[in-house]
Design a protein around this motif. Sequence first.
Motif, PDB file in Angstrom:
ATOM      1  N   ALA A   6       0.823  -1.204   0.000  1.00 36.50           N
ATOM      2  CA  ALA A   6       0.000   0.000   0.000  1.00 36.50           C
ATOM      3  C   ALA A   6       0.858   1.255   0.000  1.00 36.50           C
ATOM      4  N   THR A   7       1.932   1.232   0.781  1.00 33.67           N
ATOM      5  CA  THR A   7       2.822   2.400   0.856  1.00 33.67           C
ATOM      6  C   THR A   7       3.448   2.691  -0.501  1.00 33.67           C
ATOM      7  N   TYR A   8       3.888   1.650  -1.191  1.00 35.87           N
ATOM      8  CA  TYR A   8       4.476   1.836  -2.519  1.00 35.87           C
ATOM      9  C   TYR A   8       3.452   2.428  -3.477  1.00 35.87           C
ATOM     10  N   ALA A   9       2.259   1.857  -3.502  1.00 34.64           N
ATOM     11  CA  ALA A   9       1.236   2.327  -4.441  1.00 34.64           C
ATOM     12  C   ALA A   9       0.867   3.781  -4.170  1.00 34.64           C
TER      13      ALA A   9
ATOM     14  N   ASP B 121      -9.245  -6.506   0.943  1.00 41.23           N
ATOM     15  CA  ASP B 121      -8.541  -5.804   2.015  1.00 41.23           C
ATOM     16  C   ASP B 121      -7.214  -5.278   1.469  1.00 41.23           C
ATOM     17  N   VAL B 122      -6.433  -4.629   2.321  1.00 41.89           N
ATOM     18  CA  VAL B 122      -5.189  -3.992   1.892  1.00 41.89           C
ATOM     19  C   VAL B 122      -4.259  -5.018   1.234  1.00 41.89           C
TER      20      VAL B 122
ATOM     21  N   MET C  44      -6.330  -2.977 -10.268  1.00 43.31           N
ATOM     22  CA  MET C  44      -6.187  -2.002  -9.181  1.00 43.31           C
ATOM     23  C   MET C  44      -5.770  -2.732  -7.915  1.00 43.31           C
ATOM     24  N   ILE C  45      -5.218  -1.981  -6.962  1.00 48.49           N
ATOM     25  CA  ILE C  45      -4.812  -2.576  -5.693  1.00 48.49           C
ATOM     26  C   ILE C  45      -5.440  -1.805  -4.535  1.00 48.49           C
ATOM     27  N   VAL C  46      -5.851  -2.526  -3.505  1.00 54.66           N
ATOM     28  CA  VAL C  46      -6.451  -1.913  -2.320  1.00 54.66           C
ATOM     29  C   VAL C  46      -5.333  -1.365  -1.431  1.00 54.66           C
ATOM     30  N   THR C  47      -5.425  -0.073  -1.073  1.00 56.09           N
ATOM     31  CA  THR C  47      -4.409   0.533  -0.206  1.00 56.09           C
ATOM     32  C   THR C  47      -4.984   1.042   1.115  1.00 56.09           C
TER      33      THR C  47
END
Length: 400
Positions: free
Chosen positions: A251-254, A340-341, A359-362
């Motif tokens: 999540a931090t990277y995204a 979830d994240v 897409m990714i959950v952050t």
Amino acid sequence: MKSRNMGRTRSRAAIVVAAAASVAAGAALLPAGSASAATARSAAPIVDQQTRATFQRLADAVLTDRTDALVDGPQGNRKKPLTRGFSGDVKLSAALARSENATLSALDLRKDRLAALGEKYSKANTVVTLNSTRLKGTKAEVEVTETTTLTYQKVRGDEPGTTGFQAHHALTFTADARGHWQLTGIRNTDAAADVAVNQPAQPSAQPSAKAKVGTVADDTMPNAPRAATTRTTPANVKNLTTGAYDYKAMATYAEKYWSTYNAEYPNFNGHTAGGDCTNFVSQSLKAGGWKHAPGYVYDYTKWFGNADIQSDSFVGVNEWSWFAQNSKRTTSLAYVYQLDVGDVLQMDFDRDGAKDHTMIVTYRSAGVPYLTYHSVNTYRRSLASIIASEPNAYYYAYRT
């Protein structure tokens, strides 16, 4: 990014050559010191710096009107759109004015759908940057970048502070015999088919006869099940603190690179028909511990990516899905609201069986996942907003 085995090329040189050929065919970039706007005596209209600035202000007004239609309170209840303040030398055409009125009405309904889902925006800000202006005969093609930030209203109390996105648009201005410019067309130019929250929905497409893409027999490709969009779902709790992967790092990277691209990887946004979405998600997964599976680039059972080379499964929507399932690095979720994240969501906009977007959950709060992605570059957009904008799409949810 869409699967890239459909006659698409990764060569930036080819793109540059094609663009140069287009320019040579007649669309010349305007110099900064051009003369003033067209007059009736001119053989062809010309555009000066002041006219370009007015083009930019009108583009800003169109896109700000769209954003404001989603906002609760005075900002969202403006009686007269900003575009009505333009007349004379530069203004909306009558046809586009009618189209934008319909768009604002549709966005007002979208605001109501979001409110029913428990989501509201208290304020918003849209800024438009003019990238280029090309003059061809009596038409000026203007390319702009929109940067929009919306502030979540605290309905539940635990929403994130803001969501935001960057989108790219091409506007067509047409000059009349008096040298007055009318905005006659506006379209989104981002590679992916994703619809930003302030953009009108595209007409639903009928499933096409498009063949599946790939380099191995179709019956060897894992087929991900569709996930339901029902809000009330059975519990499926994810362990975020122990295990093989660092979901916080994903999540931090995204959220670090959602609008500024990491130079250690290629940027496919604007260079392919599918954009940079899957490449970006793969980078985020790699930041959280996904290891390379080296091999041949076209083998979907392999997965790797760096500045010099990427497997199709690293950058292609469908190939990523095939790899993720075949490698057992993911399991499919029955409901999108179970995400979830660090989990991944894919969409098939036209329901033709080929996935279009990754897409990714952050972030997650009160049962609502928030997604970050490229093409259109977007930060913490709620799942409710995505479904409200694309209610007819097919959704695929992956637990990482």
